[in-house]
Write an enzyme that holds these catalytic residues in place. Sequence first.
Site, PDB file in Angstrom:
ATOM      1  N   HIS A  29       0.966   0.674   2.632  1.00  0.00           N
ATOM      2  CA  HIS A  29       1.336   0.811   4.041  1.00  0.00           C
ATOM      3  C   HIS A  29       2.232   1.933   4.565  1.00  0.00           C
ATOM      4  O   HIS A  29       3.053   2.482   3.635  1.00  0.00           O
ATOM      5  CB  HIS A  29       2.067  -0.477   4.388  1.00  0.00           C
ATOM      6  N   ASN A  62       4.078   3.175  -4.584  1.00  0.00           N
ATOM      7  CA  ASN A  62       3.553   2.058  -3.785  1.00  0.00           C
ATOM      8  C   ASN A  62       4.679   0.918  -4.066  1.00  0.00           C
ATOM      9  O   ASN A  62       5.423   0.223  -3.218  1.00  0.00           O
ATOM     10  CB  ASN A  62       2.260   1.637  -3.722  1.00  0.00           C
TER      11      ASN A  62
END
Length: 178
Positions: free
Chosen positions: A70, A101
Site C-alpha cells: 500500500h 513492506n
Amino acid sequence: MPEQILHRKGYITSYNREHKIPNWVAWELTPEKLIERESRTDKFLPDPDLPENQAVTTDDYKRSGMDRGHMCPAGDNRWHWKAMQESFYMTNICPQNHNLNRGDWKELEDACRLWTKKEGKLYIVCGPVLYRQKHRTIGRKHKVTVPEAFFKVILTYPATGILRPLALSLKIYQEIIR
C-alpha cells in the site's frame, strides 16, 4: 508522465498507466481518522475507474515474490468503510520487497499514526522511485513496474498554523533487486 488523477475517500493518487503503479499518493491524516470503525478487508481489487483490460489484478502479483504494498496504508483508512475498501484498489499498490513492506515501510506508517496523535494533523505524499531506464516488471498480463525505491514526505500542521516538515520529512527506502 502518463497519469490519471483518481480522487478517493481517503486519498488522491496520480496513477501511471504506462508503469501500472501510482506516480504518487497523497492524503491528510488526522486524529479523527485514527478512530477505528472498520476492520481491515484484505480484499485487493482492480480499480473500477480503469478499463477492465488495463486494470491490474492480484493475479499480476502471483508467483512474483513481491508483496502488494500500500502507498496510502489500510491502517490510515479504518475511519470509513469506503476509505478502507478503496485503499485496496490496485491503483494504490506497488510491488514491494517483503522485508520492506513488513519492515521499515510498516514502521514508518506506524510512526505517522503516532505523530498524528502528537501533532494533530499530517499531510503525507509517497510513491515509487524509478532510477533505471529499463525496469523489472511482474505480471504476465499487465507488466507492472517494480520500483527501485520509495519516497515519503511528511508535513505537520500544528496549532501554530505553520506548516513544517517532521524530522523524517523525506525518506527513501531502497529495494533490493538482483
